[in-house]
Design a protein around this motif. Structure first.
Motif, PDB file in Angstrom:
ATOM      1  N   ALA A  26       0.819  -1.216   0.000  1.00 49.89           N
ATOM      2  CA  ALA A  26       0.000   0.000   0.000  1.00 49.89           C
ATOM      3  C   ALA A  26       0.853   1.265   0.000  1.00 49.89           C
ATOM      4  O   ALA A  26       0.360   2.346  -0.323  1.00 49.89           O
ATOM      5  N   LEU A  27       2.138   1.137   0.320  1.00 47.97           N
ATOM      6  CA  LEU A  27       3.036   2.285   0.377  1.00 47.97           C
ATOM      7  C   LEU A  27       3.602   2.667  -0.993  1.00 47.97           C
ATOM      8  O   LEU A  27       4.257   3.696  -1.131  1.00 47.97           O
ATOM      9  N   GLN A  28       3.369   1.843  -2.014  1.00 49.19           N
ATOM     10  CA  GLN A  28       3.913   2.120  -3.347  1.00 49.19           C
ATOM     11  C   GLN A  28       3.283   3.372  -3.958  1.00 49.19           C
ATOM     12  O   GLN A  28       2.104   3.635  -3.772  1.00 49.19           O
ATOM     13  N   SER A  29       4.087   4.114  -4.710  1.00 48.89           N
ATOM     14  CA  SER A  29       3.585   5.295  -5.415  1.00 48.89           C
ATOM     15  C   SER A  29       2.933   4.877  -6.730  1.00 48.89           C
ATOM     16  O   SER A  29       3.550   4.189  -7.547  1.00 48.89           O
ATOM     17  N   VAL A  30       1.684   5.309  -6.945  1.00 47.57           N
ATOM     18  CA  VAL A  30       0.955   4.907  -8.155  1.00 47.57           C
ATOM     19  C   VAL A  30       1.503   5.585  -9.406  1.00 47.57           C
ATOM     20  O   VAL A  30       1.151   5.201 -10.524  1.00 47.57           O
ATOM     21  N   GLU A  31       2.334   6.585  -9.252  1.00 44.84           N
ATOM     22  CA  GLU A  31       2.839   7.305 -10.416  1.00 44.84           C
ATOM     23  C   GLU A  31       3.947   6.550 -11.160  1.00 44.84           C
ATOM     24  O   GLU A  31       4.353   6.951 -12.247  1.00 44.84           O
ATOM     25  N   GLN A  32       4.421   5.464 -10.586  1.00 48.05           N
ATOM     26  CA  GLN A  32       5.486   4.699 -11.231  1.00 48.05           C
ATOM     27  C   GLN A  32       4.967   3.973 -12.478  1.00 48.05           C
ATOM     28  O   GLN A  32       3.872   3.421 -12.484  1.00 48.05           O
ATOM     29  N   PHE A  33       5.802   3.966 -13.512  1.00 47.04           N
ATOM     30  CA  PHE A  33       5.501   3.191 -14.712  1.00 47.04           C
ATOM     31  C   PHE A  33       6.814   2.828 -15.394  1.00 47.04           C
ATOM     32  O   PHE A  33       7.667   3.690 -15.605  1.00 47.04           O
ATOM     33  N   ALA A  34       6.964   1.569 -15.722  1.00 48.87           N
ATOM     34  CA  ALA A  34       8.159   1.109 -16.432  1.00 48.87           C
ATOM     35  C   ALA A  34       7.774  -0.055 -17.332  1.00 48.87           C
ATOM     36  O   ALA A  34       6.877  -0.835 -17.002  1.00 48.87           O
ATOM     37  N   ALA A  35       8.431  -0.148 -18.483  1.00 51.65           N
ATOM     38  CA  ALA A  35       8.185  -1.256 -19.410  1.00 51.65           C
ATOM     39  C   ALA A  35       9.474  -1.626 -20.117  1.00 51.65           C
ATOM     40  O   ALA A  35      10.328  -0.774 -20.366  1.00 51.65           O
ATOM     41  N   CYS A  36       9.602  -2.913 -20.401  1.00 55.40           N
ATOM     42  CA  CYS A  36      10.772  -3.416 -21.118  1.00 55.40           C
ATOM     43  C   CYS A  36      10.315  -4.473 -22.111  1.00 55.40           C
ATOM     44  O   CYS A  36       9.538  -5.369 -21.764  1.00 55.40           O
ATOM     45  N   ILE A  37      10.779  -4.358 -23.350  1.00 56.53           N
ATOM     46  CA  ILE A  37      10.531  -5.376 -24.375  1.00 56.53           C
ATOM     47  C   ILE A  37      11.890  -5.818 -24.907  1.00 56.53           C
ATOM     48  O   ILE A  37      12.750  -4.988 -25.189  1.00 56.53           O
ATOM     49  N   VAL A  38      12.097  -7.125 -25.009  1.00 57.53           N
ATOM     50  CA  VAL A  38      13.334  -7.654 -25.572  1.00 57.53           C
ATOM     51  C   VAL A  38      12.987  -8.650 -26.667  1.00 57.53           C
ATOM     52  O   VAL A  38      12.017  -9.406 -26.539  1.00 57.53           O
ATOM     53  N   ASP A  39      13.737  -8.642 -27.767  1.00 58.34           N
ATOM     54  CA  ASP A  39      13.480  -9.599 -28.831  1.00 58.34           C
ATOM     55  C   ASP A  39      14.565 -10.663 -28.892  1.00 58.34           C
ATOM     56  O   ASP A  39      15.541 -10.636 -28.126  1.00 58.34           O
ATOM     57  N   GLN A  40      14.402 -11.623 -29.776  1.00 59.73           N
ATOM     58  CA  GLN A  40      15.290 -12.781 -29.861  1.00 59.73           C
ATOM     59  C   GLN A  40      16.715 -12.418 -30.277  1.00 59.73           C
ATOM     60  O   GLN A  40      17.634 -13.221 -30.106  1.00 59.73           O
ATOM     61  N   ASN A 215      20.664 -19.540 -26.074  1.00 58.46           N
ATOM     62  CA  ASN A 215      20.422 -20.888 -26.624  1.00 58.46           C
ATOM     63  C   ASN A 215      20.435 -21.971 -25.540  1.00 58.46           C
ATOM     64  O   ASN A 215      20.551 -23.150 -25.850  1.00 58.46           O
ATOM     65  N   GLU A 216      20.311 -21.557 -24.294  1.00 58.33           N
ATOM     66  CA  GLU A 216      20.248 -22.541 -23.211  1.00 58.33           C
ATOM     67  C   GLU A 216      18.817 -23.046 -23.047  1.00 58.33           C
ATOM     68  O   GLU A 216      17.870 -22.257 -23.038  1.00 58.33           O
ATOM     69  N   LYS A 217      18.669 -24.364 -22.910  1.00 55.38           N
ATOM     70  CA  LYS A 217      17.350 -24.961 -22.707  1.00 55.38           C
ATOM     71  C   LYS A 217      17.047 -25.020 -21.216  1.00 55.38           C
ATOM     72  O   LYS A 217      17.745 -25.687 -20.458  1.00 55.38           O
ATOM     73  N   PHE A 218      16.015 -24.312 -20.801  1.00 53.18           N
ATOM     74  CA  PHE A 218      15.642 -24.268 -19.400  1.00 53.18           C
ATOM     75  C   PHE A 218      14.512 -25.239 -19.062  1.00 53.18           C
ATOM     76  O   PHE A 218      14.503 -25.834 -17.999  1.00 53.18           O
ATOM     77  N   ILE A 219      13.557 -25.369 -19.970  1.00 49.29           N
ATOM     78  CA  ILE A 219      12.411 -26.244 -19.726  1.00 49.29           C
ATOM     79  C   ILE A 219      12.019 -26.929 -21.026  1.00 49.29           C
ATOM     80  O   ILE A 219      12.441 -26.524 -22.111  1.00 49.29           O
ATOM     81  N   THR A 220      11.200 -27.964 -20.916  1.00 49.49           N
ATOM     82  CA  THR A 220      10.762 -28.695 -22.101  1.00 49.49           C
ATOM     83  C   THR A 220       9.714 -27.890 -22.864  1.00 49.49           C
ATOM     84  O   THR A 220       8.983 -27.082 -22.274  1.00 49.49           O
ATOM     85  N   PRO A 221       9.606 -28.099 -24.169  1.00 49.79           N
ATOM     86  CA  PRO A 221       8.561 -27.414 -24.939  1.00 49.79           C
ATOM     87  C   PRO A 221       7.161 -27.697 -24.402  1.00 49.79           C
ATOM     88  O   PRO A 221       6.299 -26.813 -24.416  1.00 49.79           O
ATOM     89  N   LYS A 222       6.938 -28.911 -23.900  1.00 49.24           N
ATOM     90  CA  LYS A 222       5.613 -29.260 -23.381  1.00 49.24           C
ATOM     91  C   LYS A 222       5.250 -28.408 -22.178  1.00 49.24           C
ATOM     92  O   LYS A 222       4.132 -27.880 -22.073  1.00 49.24           O
TER      93      LYS A 222
END
Length: 309
Positions: A26-40, A215-222
């Motif tokens: 509840a102490l967070q300031s509502v005016e904060q906004f941040a975004a990040c997009i990363v591609d392959q 190119n590291e495999k972290f989890i299975t495609p399934k």
């Protein structure tokens, strides 16, 4: 165009309120906004201050589900937790009581998430936390820690989750005792990340478990595919259907104001191919989703045709 979308989203920051039922949030300031997009290809779009850490809250449910599935196998986890949307609030207990045999409907609501937390590898709460933190550190290539102030704030007010956990224990769904399951779940909700971390997690999921930057495999495609399906159908609490229709990409939100998104193939200005998106704005609506964050993602999806539908 990206900055136009960002500036429009920022006008919505004060239309939400921080999560008041968790005193520290509840102490967070509502005016904060941040975004990040990363591609392959490792190209980034960053706006706002993407360095400040915020707690994962319900976004941790995605990480925990992945870890449990990779350790035990997908079928083992699905024997304890279903993959059906509920349309109910995230902390609802009604489906456990009204539907035999009391199996949690999905891992993105608290009942399912507490069950999954009990399945995490390790013999103690510390072991389970360490395992998940190490997994997260490797995906994001950055260290993470628990926000102890947020954890204490949550654990002191988590009576409803304890009630859910006791019901689960009575029906033999928990693999450890109630207090261990609740503590594990709550501590992982209090794990700190940045918007850049969320974007990197989203990119790994876009690669179906293989991180395009390493190119590291972290989890299975399934596991990756089931996780993305759950994010699409259950990732935004009881507004998941609404946002599947209007945005149409796999997402998971948290009441701290974070949103994790993954796009298997898209083009957003200079970014293209597999995309990971992280957004943070702590003003949430009555359902628990970031108001400005969801407006940003909605405009992004509609402008650049990112919907999977």
């Amino acid at each position: 165009m990206l900055m136009e979308i960002t500036n429009e989203a920022k006008t919505y920051t004060k239309r939400g309120k921080p999560a008041s039922y968790i005193p520290e949030l509840a102490l967070q300031s509502v005016e904060q906004f941040a975004a990040c997009i990363v591609d392959q290809n490792g190209n980034y779009f960053e706006v706002g201050n993407i360095e400040p850490q915020f707690t994962l809250q319900s976004i941790s449910k995605v990480i925990n589900f992945i870890v449990a599935c990779e350790y035990h196998g997908l079928q083992f986890v699905l024997d304890k937790v279903d993959v059906e949307p509920t349309g109910d609030p995230f902390n609802s207990i009604i489906r456990l009581e009204s539907t035999a045999p009391g199996k949690p409907f999905n891992p993105m609501i608290n009942a399912g998430a507490i069950t999954v937390a009990s399945m995490l590898p390790g013999e103690s709460v510390k072991d389970r936390i360490d395992y998940v933190v190490d997994f997260l550190n490797r995906i994001t290539d950055s260290p993470h820690q628990i926000n102890e102030a947020v954890y204490r704030s949550e654990i002191e007010t988590t009576h409803r989750n304890r009630a859910i956990a006791y019901y689960l224990k009575a029906n033999d769904y928990l693999l450890c005792d109630v207090e261990e399951a609740v503590e594990t779940y709550t501590r992982l909700c209090s794990l700190e990340v940045s918007t850049k971390d969320l974007a990197k997690i989203g990119l790994m999921l876009a690669g179906n478990g293989v991180h395009p930057l390493t190119n590291e495999k972290f989890i299975t495609p399934k596991t990756a595919k089931v996780t993305k399906a759950l994010m699409t159908t259950c990732g935004l609490y009881n507004a998941s259907g609404k946002y599947a229709a209007s945005i149409g990409i796999p997402m998971k939100s948290g009441v701290s104001g974070g949103v994790l998104c993954t796009v298997s193939n898209g083009k957003v200005e200079h970014l293209e191919g597999k995309l990971g998106i992280g957004v943070y704005s702590p003003g949430i609506d009555d359902i628990g989703n970031s108001v400005a964050g969801m407006k940003f993602i909605e405009k992004l999806s509609q402008t650049y045709d990112l919907s999977i539908f």
